[in-house]
Enzyme design. Structure first.
Site, PDB file in Angstrom:
ATOM      1  N   CYS A 135      45.118  42.822  32.231  1.00  0.00           N
ATOM      2  CA  CYS A 135      46.371  42.176  32.626  1.00  0.00           C
ATOM      3  C   CYS A 135      47.318  43.189  33.275  1.00  0.00           C
ATOM      4  O   CYS A 135      47.026  43.724  34.329  1.00  0.00           O
ATOM      5  CB  CYS A 135      46.980  41.480  31.407  1.00  0.00           C
ATOM      6  SG  CYS A 135      48.348  40.376  31.747  1.00  0.00           S
ATOM      7  N   HIS A 136      48.461  43.478  32.642  1.00  0.00           N
ATOM      8  CA  HIS A 136      49.412  44.476  33.138  1.00  0.00           C
ATOM      9  C   HIS A 136      49.082  45.878  32.610  1.00  0.00           C
ATOM     10  O   HIS A 136      49.754  46.842  32.967  1.00  0.00           O
ATOM     11  CB  HIS A 136      50.845  44.112  32.736  1.00  0.00           C
ATOM     12  CG  HIS A 136      51.404  42.921  33.458  1.00  0.00           C
ATOM     13  ND1 HIS A 136      51.017  41.633  33.169  1.00  0.00           N
ATOM     14  CD2 HIS A 136      52.314  42.830  34.456  1.00  0.00           C
ATOM     15  CE1 HIS A 136      51.672  40.801  33.959  1.00  0.00           C
ATOM     16  NE2 HIS A 136      52.467  41.496  34.749  1.00  0.00           N
TER      17      HIS A 136
END
Length: 177
Positions: free
Chosen positions: A111-112
């Site tokens: 994800c991030h």
């Protein structure tokens, strides 16, 4: 499922980690036989983010001050927006990631989570994936970005989002088996 019995894995996170991106890989890696430690800047517990609001807390096994990359076979970096953004400001967190890269150990970010890989200097020259909103950050840091469920480039494993967790976890298991 491949066994990773005897392997020890660090999950580096802080308050605001996307809950399932820590808890689900942790569970899968433990089911495959690994010992998994949650590493955080502070002792006690860290609080997850569950989609749209604060989620459950997770026990911290070791603080960054007490953790040594030499004790681990791999590093997992959960996402969520808050978690990696906070970790990027923690020099000890970035140094911890750099130690894994310098030792040529598996680093997996979802994800991030790859945001921290930019700050640690790991993204340059790698083919990676991530949550779409940080695509340009990775490209600007010298990575080649792909929209894939899981992307493996050497010892760096990346995935996009919670839906990718099964493939992400399996890629970590495969890398260590």
């Amino acid at each position: 499922m491949a066994s990773i019995q005897g392997k020890t894995i660090a999950i580096l996170a802080t308050d605001g980690f996307e809950q399932v991106e820590l808890t689900e890989p942790k569970k899968g890696l433990e089911q495959a036989g690994a010992t998994v430690h949650v590493i955080a800047p502070k002792d006690g517990e860290i609080k997850g983010w569950n989609k749209t609001d604060w989620g459950d807390s997770v026990k911290v096994d070791r603080t960054l001050d007490a953790a040594n990359a030499a004790d681990y076979d791999a590093l997992v970096l959960p996402g969520g927006q808050i978690n990696p953004d906070k970790l990027r400001l923690e020099e000890k967190a970035i140094d911890f990631i750099r130690q894994f890269a310098a030792a040529d150990k598996t680093i997996a970010a979802i994800c991030h989570g790859p945001w921290t890989l930019i700050d640690a200097g790991v993204a340059r020259g790698k083919t990676m994936t991530s949550f779409p909103s940080i695509k340009n950050d990775l490209i600007n840091a010298g990575a080649t970005w792909q929209d894939r469920e899981v992307q493996v480039d050497g010892k760096v494993i990346t995935s996009r989002k919670p839906d990718d967790i099964p493939a992400f976890t399996q890629a970590v298991i495969d890398a260590l088996a």
